[in-house]
Design a protein around this motif. Structure first.
Motif, mmCIF file in Angstrom:
data_model
loop_
_atom_site.group_PDB
_atom_site.id
_atom_site.type_symbol
_atom_site.label_atom_id
_atom_site.label_comp_id
_atom_site.label_asym_id
_atom_site.label_seq_id
_atom_site.Cartn_x
_atom_site.Cartn_y
_atom_site.Cartn_z
ATOM 1 N N MET A 1 -1.541 -4.836 -10.163
ATOM 2 C CA MET A 1 -1.474 -3.400 -10.077
ATOM 3 C C MET A 1 -0.012 -2.963 -9.987
ATOM 4 O O MET A 1 0.828 -3.662 -9.455
ATOM 5 N N SER A 2 0.228 -1.779 -10.470
ATOM 6 C CA SER A 2 1.593 -1.262 -10.425
ATOM 7 C C SER A 2 1.914 -0.744 -9.026
ATOM 8 O O SER A 2 1.025 -0.497 -8.204
ATOM 9 N N LYS A 3 3.191 -0.587 -8.791
ATOM 10 C CA LYS A 3 3.626 -0.075 -7.483
ATOM 11 C C LYS A 3 3.101 1.337 -7.260
ATOM 12 O O LYS A 3 2.691 1.696 -6.160
ATOM 13 N N TRP A 4 3.120 2.158 -8.323
ATOM 14 C CA TRP A 4 2.626 3.529 -8.217
ATOM 15 C C TRP A 4 1.151 3.546 -7.824
ATOM 16 O O TRP A 4 0.732 4.338 -6.986
ATOM 17 N N THR A 5 0.359 2.655 -8.401
ATOM 18 C CA THR A 5 -1.065 2.606 -8.091
ATOM 19 C C THR A 5 -1.281 2.251 -6.626
ATOM 20 O O THR A 5 -2.141 2.828 -5.958
ATOM 21 N N ASP A 6 -0.486 1.310 -6.109
ATOM 22 C CA ASP A 6 -0.585 0.958 -4.692
ATOM 23 C C ASP A 6 -0.238 2.140 -3.799
ATOM 24 O O ASP A 6 -0.928 2.418 -2.820
ATOM 25 N N VAL A 7 0.835 2.848 -4.138
ATOM 26 C CA VAL A 7 1.251 4.016 -3.359
ATOM 27 C C VAL A 7 0.169 5.081 -3.398
ATOM 28 O O VAL A 7 -0.215 5.641 -2.373
ATOM 29 N N ARG A 8 -0.337 5.357 -4.591
ATOM 30 C CA ARG A 8 -1.391 6.361 -4.744
ATOM 31 C C ARG A 8 -2.621 5.999 -3.923
ATOM 32 O O ARG A 8 -3.171 6.833 -3.207
ATOM 33 N N ASP A 9 -3.048 4.743 -3.995
ATOM 34 C CA ASP A 9 -4.233 4.309 -3.253
ATOM 35 C C ASP A 9 -4.022 4.402 -1.746
ATOM 36 O O ASP A 9 -4.930 4.783 -1.003
ATOM 37 N N ASN A 10 -2.818 4.074 -1.285
ATOM 38 C CA ASN A 10 -2.515 4.190 0.152
ATOM 39 C C ASN A 10 -2.552 5.641 0.612
ATOM 40 O O ASN A 10 -3.034 5.937 1.709
ATOM 41 N N ILE A 11 -2.045 6.551 -0.220
ATOM 42 C CA ILE A 11 -2.080 7.971 0.122
ATOM 43 C C ILE A 11 -3.522 8.466 0.187
ATOM 44 O O ILE A 11 -3.914 9.166 1.121
ATOM 45 N N VAL A 12 -4.320 8.094 -0.802
ATOM 46 C CA VAL A 12 -5.722 8.515 -0.829
ATOM 47 C C VAL A 12 -6.452 7.973 0.393
ATOM 48 O O VAL A 12 -7.211 8.697 1.052
ATOM 49 N N ASP A 13 -6.206 6.711 0.732
ATOM 50 C CA ASP A 13 -6.848 6.128 1.918
ATOM 51 C C ASP A 13 -6.408 6.834 3.197
ATOM 52 O O ASP A 13 -7.213 7.067 4.095
ATOM 53 N N ALA A 14 -5.120 7.160 3.291
ATOM 54 C CA ALA A 14 -4.606 7.821 4.491
ATOM 55 C C ALA A 14 -5.159 9.230 4.642
ATOM 56 O O ALA A 14 -5.369 9.702 5.760
ATOM 57 N N LEU A 15 -5.390 9.907 3.547
ATOM 58 C CA LEU A 15 -5.888 11.282 3.606
ATOM 59 C C LEU A 15 -7.403 11.370 3.743
ATOM 60 O O LEU A 15 -7.935 12.435 4.020
ATOM 61 N N HIS A 16 -8.083 10.262 3.540
ATOM 62 C CA HIS A 16 -9.543 10.271 3.629
ATOM 63 C C HIS A 16 -9.961 9.964 5.074
ATOM 64 O O HIS A 16 -10.213 8.835 5.446
ATOM 65 N N VAL A 17 -9.991 11.014 5.856
ATOM 66 C CA VAL A 17 -10.425 10.894 7.247
ATOM 67 C C VAL A 17 -11.523 11.913 7.494
ATOM 68 O O VAL A 17 -11.592 12.947 6.847
ATOM 69 N N GLU A 18 -12.352 11.594 8.448
ATOM 70 C CA GLU A 18 -13.484 12.466 8.739
ATOM 71 C C GLU A 18 -13.094 13.667 9.597
ATOM 72 O O GLU A 18 -13.566 14.763 9.406
ATOM 73 N N ASP A 19 -12.218 13.441 10.571
ATOM 74 C CA ASP A 19 -11.872 14.496 11.510
ATOM 75 C C ASP A 19 -10.357 14.710 11.498
ATOM 76 O O ASP A 19 -9.605 13.816 11.889
ATOM 77 N N ILE A 20 -9.930 15.863 11.037
ATOM 78 C CA ILE A 20 -8.514 16.200 11.013
ATOM 79 C C ILE A 20 -8.271 17.207 12.127
ATOM 80 O O ILE A 20 -8.790 18.327 12.096
#
Length: 95
Positions: A1-20
């Protein structure tokens, strides 16, 4: 995977929370105001200064675009975003 894909996936994972919480929203808003907006302001100011100088050699609609319209839209947009975010931080802090 590219570095951009890793960064994008980490951002998506970090923003996917149930309670903000309000603290998280305040932290994100303060981070945007203190770290992101100044960089954008510098870039916009540099761009606007350059096109205003170039507008002196332009004529017709290009002179109006480069000397007035683009700087007004870009600097005005940054100002409005900064104002709105600042007001939400201030209002939430007092509430």
């Amino acid at each position: 995977m590219s570095k951009w894909t890793d960064v994008r996936d980490n951002i998506v994972d970090a923003l996917h929370v149930e309670d903000i919480t309000e603290d998280v929203k305040q932290h994100v808003t303060n981070t945007i105001l203190s770290e992101i907006i100044p960089v954008i302001e510098n870039a916009v100011d540099s761009f606007c200064t350059t096109i205003k100088e170039q507008s002196k050699t332009e004529s017709g609609w290009c002179k109006i675009r480069d000397g007035i319209v683009l700087p007004l839209l870009m600097q005005g947009g940054v100002y409005v975003i900064k104002l709105v975010l600042s007001k939400t931080v201030t209002q939430t802090a007092t509430a």
